[in-house]
Design a protein around this motif. Structure first.
Motif, short mmCIF file in Angstrom:
data_model
loop_
_atom_site.label_atom_id
_atom_site.label_comp_id
_atom_site.label_asym_id
_atom_site.label_seq_id
_atom_site.Cartn_x
_atom_site.Cartn_y
_atom_site.Cartn_z
N ILE A 16 0.85 -1.20 0.00
CA ILE A 16 0.00 0.00 0.00
C ILE A 16 0.88 1.24 0.00
CG2 ILE A 16 -1.58 1.41 1.40
CD1 ILE A 16 -2.92 -1.16 2.32
N ALA B 115 4.20 0.62 -3.01
CA ALA B 115 3.85 0.69 -4.43
C ALA B 115 2.88 1.84 -4.70
CB ALA B 115 3.26 -0.62 -4.91
N ASP B 116 1.90 2.03 -3.82
CA ASP B 116 0.80 2.93 -4.17
C ASP B 116 0.94 4.34 -3.59
OD1 ASP B 116 -0.31 0.86 -5.54
OD2 ASP B 116 -1.78 0.33 -4.02
N THR B 117 1.91 4.57 -2.72
CA THR B 117 2.03 5.90 -2.09
C THR B 117 3.42 6.49 -2.26
OG1 THR B 117 0.48 5.16 -0.36
CG2 THR B 117 1.70 7.21 0.04
#
Lengths: 218, 218
Positions: free
Chosen positions: B106, B109-111
């Motif tokens: 989370i 990769a996503d932030t």
């Protein structure tokens, strides 16, 4: 696993590069699965029903093999590797595994998250980006990722790591499809292009290609 | 491992959240290591010498335990887990490992990839972003990550997963430090905040904090 194993469902969107990585692995490992397409272009991943599947509102999600659906392409691939070890998509040595995971993360951590729709939408909202600017943004990051791959792939290779098909190759294939989508030339990246050419000739890669999936424009 | 094992060198920058994740794991596993700081604010990671260490020009890199230096925080953490299994930072069951890895991703990769200096620099160059806009951009993504964590952390927890200290907690701690850096309020994220409070009271987390590292402003 045997024929008693529950059928896996891959929740997908045809254009999704993260789903593509998982789809290739399912094909390579010969795992029976069904695919359920969600139209992300219509926002179907924001529905309450989808949020139960993945609170992060993203594909892929893999349902059926675990109590809760699995999310995030790398986490799913590691689970597949542990649950369906043949053929292996990670090397047997710890250093090799670390290298393959790092190569995987060039696109899945350092490239792909920068170009997904929610980021494009934020660029529009905060910086007034338009389609041309959004494409230039994406092309820039795919090119940066290609620089990193090119520096780490050995000359005359057909695979990312030691001539063994690995999750790094799944990631590279997804990276090359993304790069092509934004018209990034491969001229400066001959080693990467050669690995890509070899990978796309493998039936399991070819058949998993986004443009062949349910929902893709004819 | 024993005292014959070669000394590991963690190539770092005090402000680096990715390095922070690895530093906590080294502390928790009681691994002796030395740290070598590179001043990323002066561009030291773009030197030819550093590129030999990591062609992707990023910290952390972990040198000394393998033929080639290891890069990417998740790949390094998986290698540490395989090479120094105690105490474990991944669950014993495959589904638990998949969940912990997804929680780790989370932020990683996503932030985090969305807010690093190279992205800020690109926002300036392509969209004329300034310091205020850059901070708003970063705050937005840390907030989005908090939404994802809050939806996946069980009520009354002190850890991300099953009350076991895992790599997901390393990631969450780094996420919370990033969120604080951009003044993101935790009011709407009580479960996440409670896990964070518990984690930061652990000496190995506290001692690894960026502001205590070599090069941090006094």
């Amino acid at each position: 696993m045997n024929t008693q194993a529950p059928l896996l469902t891959l929740h997908s969107f045809w254009l999704s590069l993260a789903t593509y990585r998982v789809r290739i692995a399912l094909h390579l490992k010969g795992i029976e699965f069904e695919e359920r397409a969600h139209d992300l272009s219509k926002g179907e991943h924001h529905s309450p029903e989808f949020r139960k599947l993945n609170p992060a509102e993203a594909v892929p999600a893999l349902e059926g093999g675990t109590r809760q659906p699995l999310t995030q392409s790398l986490a799913i691939l590691e689970w597949l590797e542990e649950s369906y070890p043949n053929p292996p998509l990670l090397p047997t040595d710890a250093e090799g595994r670390a290298r393959v995971r790092a190569l995987f993360l060039i696109t899945t951590a350092d490239t792909h998250p920068l170009v997904v729709p929610r980021v494009q939408a934020r660029l529009v909202k905060q910086f007034g980006s338009d389609e041309t600017a959004g494409k230039a943004w994406s092309a820039h990051w795919f090119r940066e990722g290609l620089v990193a791959y090119e520096a780490q792939i050995a000359p005359d290779s057909t695979r990312c790591h030691d001539e063994m098909l690995s999750i790094a190759d799944l990631a590279l294939a997804s990276h090359l499809i993304g790069a092509a989508r934004f018209d990034v030339e491969l001229t400066d990246f001959p080693r990467t292009a050669a690995v890509g050419e070899s990978l796309f000739s493998i039936p399991e890669f070819a058949n998993a290609h986004p443009r062949l999936q349910l929902g893709a424009p004819g």
